[in-house]
Design an enzyme around this catalytic site. Sequence first.
Site, PDB file in Angstrom:
ATOM      1  N   ASN A 153       0.849  -1.183   0.000  1.00  8.26           N
ATOM      2  CA  ASN A 153       0.000   0.000   0.000  1.00  8.26           C
ATOM      3  C   ASN A 153       0.892   1.242   0.000  1.00  8.26           C
ATOM      4  O   ASN A 153       1.376   1.675   1.037  1.00  8.26           O
ATOM      5  CB  ASN A 153      -0.915  -0.016   1.234  1.00  8.26           C
ATOM      6  N   ASN A 188      -5.748   6.589  -1.364  1.00 13.47           N
ATOM      7  CA  ASN A 188      -6.625   6.016  -2.392  1.00 13.47           C
ATOM      8  C   ASN A 188      -7.257   4.693  -1.954  1.00 13.47           C
ATOM      9  O   ASN A 188      -7.783   3.949  -2.775  1.00 13.47           O
ATOM     10  CB  ASN A 188      -5.858   5.840  -3.716  1.00 13.47           C
ATOM     11  N   ASP A 189      -7.202   4.398  -0.672  1.00 16.40           N
ATOM     12  CA  ASP A 189      -7.673   3.085  -0.209  1.00 16.40           C
ATOM     13  C   ASP A 189      -9.157   2.838  -0.469  1.00 16.40           C
ATOM     14  O   ASP A 189      -9.561   1.720  -0.777  1.00 16.40           O
ATOM     15  CB  ASP A 189      -7.392   2.911   1.295  1.00 16.40           C
ATOM     16  N   GLY A 209      -5.930  -2.426   0.172  1.00 18.18           N
ATOM     17  CA  GLY A 209      -5.323  -1.110  -0.003  1.00 18.18           C
ATOM     18  C   GLY A 209      -4.067  -1.056  -0.855  1.00 18.18           C
ATOM     19  O   GLY A 209      -3.533   0.022  -1.122  1.00 18.18           O
ATOM     20  N   ASP A 248      -1.602  -0.941  -4.071  1.00 19.37           N
ATOM     21  CA  ASP A 248      -1.809  -0.083  -5.237  1.00 19.37           C
ATOM     22  C   ASP A 248      -0.584  -0.006  -6.138  1.00 19.37           C
ATOM     23  O   ASP A 248       0.451  -0.627  -5.866  1.00 19.37           O
ATOM     24  CB  ASP A 248      -2.240   1.319  -4.779  1.00 19.37           C
ATOM     25  N   ASP A 254      -6.484 -13.509 -20.111  1.00 15.94           N
ATOM     26  CA  ASP A 254      -7.205 -14.382 -19.195  1.00 15.94           C
ATOM     27  C   ASP A 254      -8.037 -15.423 -19.957  1.00 15.94           C
ATOM     28  O   ASP A 254      -8.428 -15.192 -21.093  1.00 15.94           O
ATOM     29  CB  ASP A 254      -8.137 -13.478 -18.364  1.00 15.94           C
ATOM     30  N   GLU A 264      -3.904 -17.857 -21.182  1.00 18.37           N
ATOM     31  CA  GLU A 264      -4.130 -18.810 -20.091  1.00 18.37           C
ATOM     32  C   GLU A 264      -5.044 -19.940 -20.531  1.00 18.37           C
ATOM     33  O   GLU A 264      -6.234 -19.738 -20.741  1.00 18.37           O
ATOM     34  CB  GLU A 264      -4.763 -18.090 -18.884  1.00 18.37           C
TER      35      GLU A 264
END
Length: 618
Positions: free
Chosen positions: A133, A138-139, A159, A161, A332, A361
């Site tokens: 974090n 910006n949490d 949190g 980032d 993905d 994947e």
Amino acid sequence: MKKILICFFFLAGFSCFAQIERVEPPNWWTGFKDTGLQLMVYGNNIGNATPSIDYPGVSVENVEKADSPNYLFIDLAIGEAQAGTFDITFAMEDGSKQVYEYELKEREKPASAYVGFDNTDAIYLITPDRFANGDKSNDSFDYLNEKTIDRSDAYARHGGDIRGIIDHLDYIEEMGFTAIWPSPLLINDMESGSYHGYAMTDFYKVDPRFGTLKEYKELSDKAADRGIKLIMDQVANHSGVEHWWMDDLPFDNWINFQEKFENGEDLVYSNHRRTTNQDLYASKTDKKGMTEGWFVATMPDLNQENPFLAQYLIQNSIWWIETLGLGGIRQDTYPYPDKAFMSDWAGAIMKEYPNFNIVGEEWSLNPLLIRYWQDGVDNAYDSNLKSTMDFAMQDKIVTGLKAEETWGTGLVEIYEGLANDFAYADPENIMIFPDNHDKSRIYTQLGEDVAKTKMTIAYMAVLPRIFQMYYGTEILMDDSENPGDHGLIRTEFPGGWEDSQVNAFTGKGLSEKKSEMQEFVKKVMNYRKDSQALHAGETKHFAPQDGTYLITRKKGKEVVVLILNKNQEAVTLDLERFSELNLKGKTFKNLISEKSFQWGSSLELPEEGVYFFTTKME
Ligand code: CA
């Protein structure tokens, strides 16, 4: 991007029916091989507008309405246009006009300079919410659906980032990693579980809880300064159910089973029968069930057979490559979207960026499926995909290390697994990994056996493969309390939070066992970084015997010899068996203990574990 809305005033007063809310992609560039660009315009009743552009080199080729009146698709041809801004003028049915300013940027570097990851790279996979974090401000945001962080809940946000990754690039570099793959950083404005990132609600917006677009770009630039490539995790198969377009979909077939979704009927889920992509005898029902069913209820399955959506997704990927200066894409759930689309998607990217790389994947233990998706194989499907993932070999390694040594089990399973390489078009472009964000930590997979964990990492690092490791594996992070639990797999990296009791970045409070593992990984990765033998050397291995297995890589004067020894007691290895390697008299150094020895006729292996020998690099 600057958006200018101008409403024209008429005799009767002011007329401003349409509000252009979005034009996507938000900007574009000059100088692409493909000179076409399709803009998706979204705004109240914009479907009835007639757009025009007066800018040298840019022409409106085609305009398509959608099923919803609030969308307009404009095909532009960008010929010899110079970079700059131009107005798109929308003439409305009622005679009013709207003007939208659009920008064509100049490309920052030539297409050839977008170099994708390859087998010289070791990739560090990060779950950004759980790594560090770096910015507490910006949490959480009140305007988002999931409003709080809760570090006691393994499925809530913690949190972490982009700033947290930037802050620790020195650590990643020192550990010897040359690429980072953060799981998706785009906004997931979902009610819950948003931390994982795979339910995007806007394909052009960074999640504010991860940071800003500017910070994402800063991450890319600062990583590049250290020779670290940035790989973006993208999802073409689905979005999050809270995606902004879900309330007003452009076409009736934008997502699969759209009618059921819009009528609130029971959804249809994917049957997950991925082999229907290859199966010569697969029924239409099963094929449809595989690609059109939803992955989960919170992730609408996108219908890439809609050509406007297909173009949207292709341009979105190119936009991010160009905006961030990416060093690769990880795509993905590769077998789930329409596979003809995936070929077009990968093809369009590789056409613009010939040195780029994409890994898809496909979670399969069957090498034939890994083979199928990789470009260059002579089958009915031209994938344009350079890299696939080696779930098969990963499984063989773990199984082989855990199994009892018999004629057909144990190290021989690894040895025979590698023999499947003959089937691949390009084995060196396949990605191997001890673990990832969806799998148990390797330490847990191996029953918390440090020696076997080291064997796995070292063996994978010397294979002719792209190497990828999940953050924290270097300090033996585990999910042994509840193996396979996603929240637990994605535990906070110690040191990433102000109140972390242990700091793995500095080593403070780290147990001896964990520190030693970290040092081990650091040595192996840093050796791998500059090793010609591991990047481009010849590979040779010998059938395992009596619980030992030897593999070598050789390029010029550089030889790497890796021996895996599963014997608990000291054993003597007869080196005459390996005489074809012509190593007699050569001086080797044990990379870990840093002790040197001369290759003779036998070698004492004092304990179970990995022996990583190298000649001096010239
Ligand atoms: Ca934060």
